[in-house]
Design an enzyme around this catalytic site. Sequence first.
Site, short mmCIF file in Angstrom:
data_model
loop_
_atom_site.label_atom_id
_atom_site.label_comp_id
_atom_site.label_asym_id
_atom_site.label_seq_id
_atom_site.Cartn_x
_atom_site.Cartn_y
_atom_site.Cartn_z
N ARG A 83 0.84 -1.20 0.00
CA ARG A 83 0.00 0.00 0.00
C ARG A 83 0.87 1.25 0.00
O ARG A 83 2.05 1.22 0.36
CB ARG A 83 -0.90 0.02 1.24
CG ARG A 83 -0.09 0.05 2.52
CD ARG A 83 -0.86 0.50 3.74
NE ARG A 83 -0.03 0.39 4.93
CZ ARG A 83 0.89 1.26 5.29
NH1 ARG A 83 1.12 2.31 4.55
NH2 ARG A 83 1.60 1.08 6.39
N GLY A 85 2.00 4.99 1.47
CA GLY A 85 2.17 5.53 2.82
C GLY A 85 3.41 5.01 3.51
O GLY A 85 4.28 4.38 2.90
N GLN A 86 3.49 5.28 4.81
CA GLN A 86 4.68 4.95 5.57
C GLN A 86 4.35 3.90 6.64
O GLN A 86 3.58 2.98 6.37
CB GLN A 86 5.25 6.25 6.14
CG GLN A 86 5.56 7.26 5.02
CD GLN A 86 6.27 8.50 5.49
OE1 GLN A 86 7.20 8.45 6.27
NE2 GLN A 86 5.81 9.65 5.01
N THR A 88 2.59 2.24 9.83
CA THR A 88 1.37 2.38 10.62
C THR A 88 1.25 1.18 11.56
O THR A 88 1.93 0.18 11.39
CB THR A 88 0.13 2.50 9.72
OG1 THR A 88 -0.99 2.92 10.52
CG2 THR A 88 -0.23 1.17 9.07
N TYR A 89 0.39 1.34 12.53
CA TYR A 89 0.13 0.28 13.52
C TYR A 89 -1.26 -0.27 13.31
O TYR A 89 -2.21 0.47 13.02
CB TYR A 89 0.24 0.85 14.94
CG TYR A 89 -0.34 -0.08 16.01
CD1 TYR A 89 0.37 -1.19 16.44
CD2 TYR A 89 -1.60 0.17 16.56
CE1 TYR A 89 -0.16 -2.05 17.40
CE2 TYR A 89 -2.14 -0.68 17.51
CZ TYR A 89 -1.41 -1.80 17.93
OH TYR A 89 -1.95 -2.65 18.88
N ALA A 155 -6.43 6.19 9.64
CA ALA A 155 -5.39 6.12 8.62
C ALA A 155 -5.97 5.59 7.32
O ALA A 155 -6.97 4.87 7.31
CB ALA A 155 -4.24 5.22 9.09
N ILE A 156 -5.31 5.95 6.22
CA ILE A 156 -5.71 5.49 4.89
C ILE A 156 -4.47 5.02 4.15
O ILE A 156 -3.44 5.71 4.15
CB ILE A 156 -6.39 6.61 4.09
CG1 ILE A 156 -7.68 7.05 4.79
CG2 ILE A 156 -6.69 6.16 2.66
CD1 ILE A 156 -8.32 8.27 4.17
N ALA A 170 -8.25 2.47 8.46
CA ALA A 170 -8.19 1.96 9.84
C ALA A 170 -8.66 3.07 10.76
O ALA A 170 -8.12 4.18 10.74
CB ALA A 170 -6.77 1.53 10.20
N CYS A 186 2.90 7.20 10.13
CA CYS A 186 2.79 7.86 8.83
C CYS A 186 3.86 8.93 8.63
O CYS A 186 3.68 9.86 7.84
CB CYS A 186 1.40 8.45 8.63
SG CYS A 186 0.08 7.21 8.70
#
Length: 242
Positions: A83, A85-86, A88-89, A155-156, A170, A186
């Site tokens: 995906r 982005g950076q 994420t949890y 988050a996306i 999320a 992110c």
Amino acid sequence: MAASGAPQSEKKLLPVDWRIDDAPVAYPDAVAFMEQRVAQIRAGTAPDSVWLLEHPALYTAGTSAQESDLIQPDRFPVYKSGRGGQYTYHGPGQRVGYVMLDLRNRKNDLRCYVHDLEEWIIRTLASFNVKGERREGRVGIWVDRGHGREDKIAAIGVRVRQWVAFHGIAINLDPDLSHFEGIVPCGIAEHGVTSMADLGLPVTMADLDVALRVAFEEVFGREIAQQDSGDLNSNAATPATA
């Protein structure tokens, strides 16, 4: 990227297959299922799908992840993700919504699709009197806490393959917010994270799921968001190898 296939007016939109898993789903299993479903959607043998689930505690690294943003690499399993982005949890108390949609049947516009995902989250939160907001240059949905403080509540992260989108959103319902301390979420260090529970809202996961369904129909269209074969509360979304 040029659109392919028949014009939108000639295509028949199939009902969206809604699935909810009550037990945590391992991240590799979820990715395997999405990969398979994307191939099936592309081939026209399966409908679009929205899969609501939770993961065990873990970190994922998107395609733009910086190694320096992984502060505690041994805290939880770390998975590379296709995906955008950076870091994420994901973990218990967070509702993940994996959305597998054929964008050829909608607008062949990734920016528009991401905007619609944002709108889906914003409307879902609004049903609980939470004002979720976009921020220029910052991915996700944010809550103004006052006195200059802003926290991220959702988050996306999206991937698109041949105009079929997957991964998704999320929303932090009631996760352990200390788990975010193992990463720079992110890549944004100057702002924090929050949850609906942190905001003082006694919302259940079932409440959130209902609100997500209603808001999805508002944003993406009621006529393409019908229940498929009684699967709304099914655990039938067993991930399979792609």
